[in-house]
Scaffold this active site. Structure first.
Site, PDB file in Angstrom:
ATOM      1  N   GLY A  75       4.585  19.922  12.995  1.00 24.82           N
ATOM      2  CA  GLY A  75       3.601  20.621  12.143  1.00 24.82           C
ATOM      3  C   GLY A  75       5.017  21.570  12.121  1.00 24.82           C
ATOM      4  N   SER A  76       6.179  21.329  11.667  1.00 28.44           N
ATOM      5  CA  SER A  76       7.017  22.740  11.495  1.00 28.44           C
ATOM      6  C   SER A  76       6.290  23.471   9.999  1.00 28.44           C
ATOM      7  CB  SER A  76       8.531  22.085  11.359  1.00 28.44           C
ATOM      8  OG  SER A  76       8.907  21.186  10.330  1.00 28.44           O
ATOM      9  N   ASN A  77       6.313  22.192   9.260  1.00 28.96           N
ATOM     10  CA  ASN A  77       5.377  22.746   7.973  1.00 28.96           C
ATOM     11  C   ASN A  77       4.057  24.018   7.996  1.00 28.96           C
ATOM     12  OD1 ASN A  77       6.812  22.121   5.055  1.00 28.96           O
ATOM     13  ND2 ASN A  77       6.554  20.680   6.250  1.00 28.96           N
ATOM     14  N   HIS A  92       5.709  16.816  -0.392  1.00 23.34           N
ATOM     15  CA  HIS A  92       6.728  15.540   0.688  1.00 23.34           C
ATOM     16  C   HIS A  92       8.156  15.849  -0.067  1.00 23.34           C
ATOM     17  CE1 HIS A  92       7.007  11.045  -1.018  1.00 23.34           C
ATOM     18  NE2 HIS A  92       7.903  11.468  -1.481  1.00 23.34           N
ATOM     19  N   LEU A 103      -5.055   8.910   4.018  1.00 24.16           N
ATOM     20  CA  LEU A 103      -6.001   9.550   2.724  1.00 24.16           C
ATOM     21  C   LEU A 103      -7.117  10.751   2.941  1.00 24.16           C
ATOM     22  CD1 LEU A 103      -5.471   6.011   0.870  1.00 24.16           C
ATOM     23  CD2 LEU A 103      -3.933   8.483   0.312  1.00 24.16           C
ATOM     24  N   ILE A 104      -6.642  11.644   1.750  1.00 28.22           N
ATOM     25  CA  ILE A 104      -8.313  12.111   2.855  1.00 28.22           C
ATOM     26  C   ILE A 104      -9.270  11.765   1.306  1.00 28.22           C
ATOM     27  CG2 ILE A 104      -9.126  14.279   1.875  1.00 28.22           C
ATOM     28  CD1 ILE A 104      -6.907  15.275   3.690  1.00 28.22           C
ATOM     29  N   LEU A 150      -0.656  11.867   7.032  1.00 25.83           N
ATOM     30  CA  LEU A 150      -0.270  10.538   7.195  1.00 25.83           C
ATOM     31  C   LEU A 150      -1.055   9.758   6.319  1.00 25.83           C
ATOM     32  CD1 LEU A 150       2.709  10.067   9.237  1.00 25.83           C
ATOM     33  CD2 LEU A 150       2.523   9.444   7.159  1.00 25.83           C
ATOM     34  N   ASP A 178       0.860  10.725  -2.638  1.00 27.98           N
ATOM     35  CA  ASP A 178       1.852  10.983  -4.078  1.00 27.98           C
ATOM     36  C   ASP A 178       1.756  10.998  -5.151  1.00 27.98           C
ATOM     37  OD1 ASP A 178       3.057  11.186  -1.205  1.00 27.98           O
ATOM     38  OD2 ASP A 178       3.933   9.707  -1.943  1.00 27.98           O
ATOM     39  N   ASN A 189      -0.376  19.132  -1.167  1.00 25.97           N
ATOM     40  CA  ASN A 189       0.965  18.358  -0.082  1.00 25.97           C
ATOM     41  C   ASN A 189       1.870  18.411  -0.350  1.00 25.97           C
ATOM     42  OD1 ASN A 189       1.191  16.102   1.867  1.00 25.97           O
ATOM     43  ND2 ASN A 189       1.390  14.718  -0.181  1.00 25.97           N
TER      44      ASN A 189
HETATM   45  C1  GRF Z   1       7.935  17.351   6.099  1.00 28.71           C
HETATM   46  O1  GRF Z   1       8.862  16.606   5.387  1.00 28.71           O
HETATM   47  C2  GRF Z   1       6.709  16.451   5.039  1.00 28.71           C
HETATM   48  O2  GRF Z   1       7.828  17.156   3.564  1.00 28.71           O
HETATM   49  C3  GRF Z   1       6.080  15.310   4.689  1.00 28.71           C
HETATM   50  O3  GRF Z   1       6.448  14.932   6.120  1.00 28.71           O
HETATM   51  C4  GRF Z   1       6.690  16.272   7.171  1.00 28.71           C
HETATM   52  C5  GRF Z   1       5.825  16.798   8.206  1.00 28.71           C
HETATM   53  O4  GRF Z   1       6.875  17.548   8.630  1.00 28.71           O
HETATM   54  N1  GRF Z   1       5.241  15.236   4.173  1.00 28.71           N
HETATM   55  P1  GRF Z   1       6.616  18.624  10.049  1.00 28.71           P
HETATM   56  O5  GRF Z   1       5.205  18.444  10.879  1.00 28.71           O
HETATM   57  O6  GRF Z   1       5.843  19.618   8.975  1.00 28.71           O
HETATM   58  O7  GRF Z   1       7.337  19.365  10.469  1.00 28.71           O
END
Ligand code: GRF
Length: 234
Positions: A13-15, A108, A91-92, A89, A149, A106
């Site tokens: 969840g860093s994003n 990627h 599919l919705i 990870l 994707d 999403n």
């Molecule tokens: C990211 O590299 C994103 O592009 C991909 O999965 C990773 C998620 O990383 N879909 P995080 O869980 O947000 O750290």
């Protein structure tokens, strides 16, 4: 006015963290909910720490219709208008996609349409980029459809591939850019949703090719913000 958002994450969840931490997010993006398919996802701890409500909705081995009904009920209860997938990870389900047309993004970690599809996640993506000999990679933010994707692209940003890169060093460089691009793309979409207009696709600036290993995050953020502002002005 901000738009109510749910983030979907299966992993660390860093994003998700970068979206909730972004100083100007609050004006446009109201992250109300974190949804995960895995009870052990690190993103759930981040939500608890940030005081954001979270729900685990298991998907593995369940009929898609059940997952869809549970997801739609949870989203309706929180009056969610935009969904952001960040390392999710699964599919919705189609019913959820139909309920949020062009309201699901999403991220990627490579330049789609190359290096995407089923099984292309995490280190698999960066290994494929390195074995292709590509000299440029970078994150893609796209609308979500019923395949992995393939939805139309909202934003991409180039990141150079270095000769001595390993999947880990390349992943770290791309992830650093994801953490700047995704919060800004989320704001861009939410502003468009608020105005009732389609979000304009971003045209990346050439200057971004200058990113090195220790890139200047503030300068990059300014550059990406400028690109979103000019997309909005078009
Ligand atoms: C990211 O590299 C994103 O592009 C991909 O999965 C990773 C998620 O990383 N879909 P995080 O869980 O947000 O750290």
């Amino acid at each position: 006015m901000s738009v109510a958002v749910a983030v979907f994450a299966s992993g660390g969840g860093s994003n998700f963290q970068s979206i909730i931490d972004h100083p100007s997010s609050a004006d446009a993006v109201d992250v109300r909910l974190l949804i995960s398919d895995r009870p052990d996802a690190g993103a759930l701890d981040r939500a608890r720490t940030a005081g954001i409500a979270s729900r685990v909705i298991p998907a593995k081995g369940r009929p898609s219709e059940d997952v869809a009904n549970e997801t739609l009920a949870v989203l309706a209860e929180a009056e969610i208008r935009v969904l952001l997938l960040a390392g999710y990870l699964r599919l919705i389900p189609a019913e959820v996609i139909r309920a949020f047309p062009r309201r699901i993004l999403n991220i990627h970690p490579a330049l789609l349409p190359a290096f995407g599809g089923r099984g292309m996640w995490g280190h698999h993506v960066h290994e494929a980029v390195l074995s292709s000999g590509a000299t440029v990679s970078g994150p893609t933010i796209h609308y979500v459809d019923e395949e992995y994707d393939t939805g139309s692209i909202l934003a991409q940003w180039p990141v150079p591939v270095h000769k001595d890169d390993t999947p880990d060093t390349l992943a770290a460089r791309v992830l650093g850019v994801e953490h700047i691009l995704y919060p800004l793309a989320a704001q861009h979409l939410c502003r468009a949703v608020e105005k009732g207009i389609p979000a304009a696709r971003l045209s990346p600036a050439g200057a971004a090719f200058q990113i090195g290993s220790g890139f200047d995050a503030l300068a990059l953020e300014r550059e990406i913000s400028r690109s979103f502002a000019s997309a909005e002005a078009r």
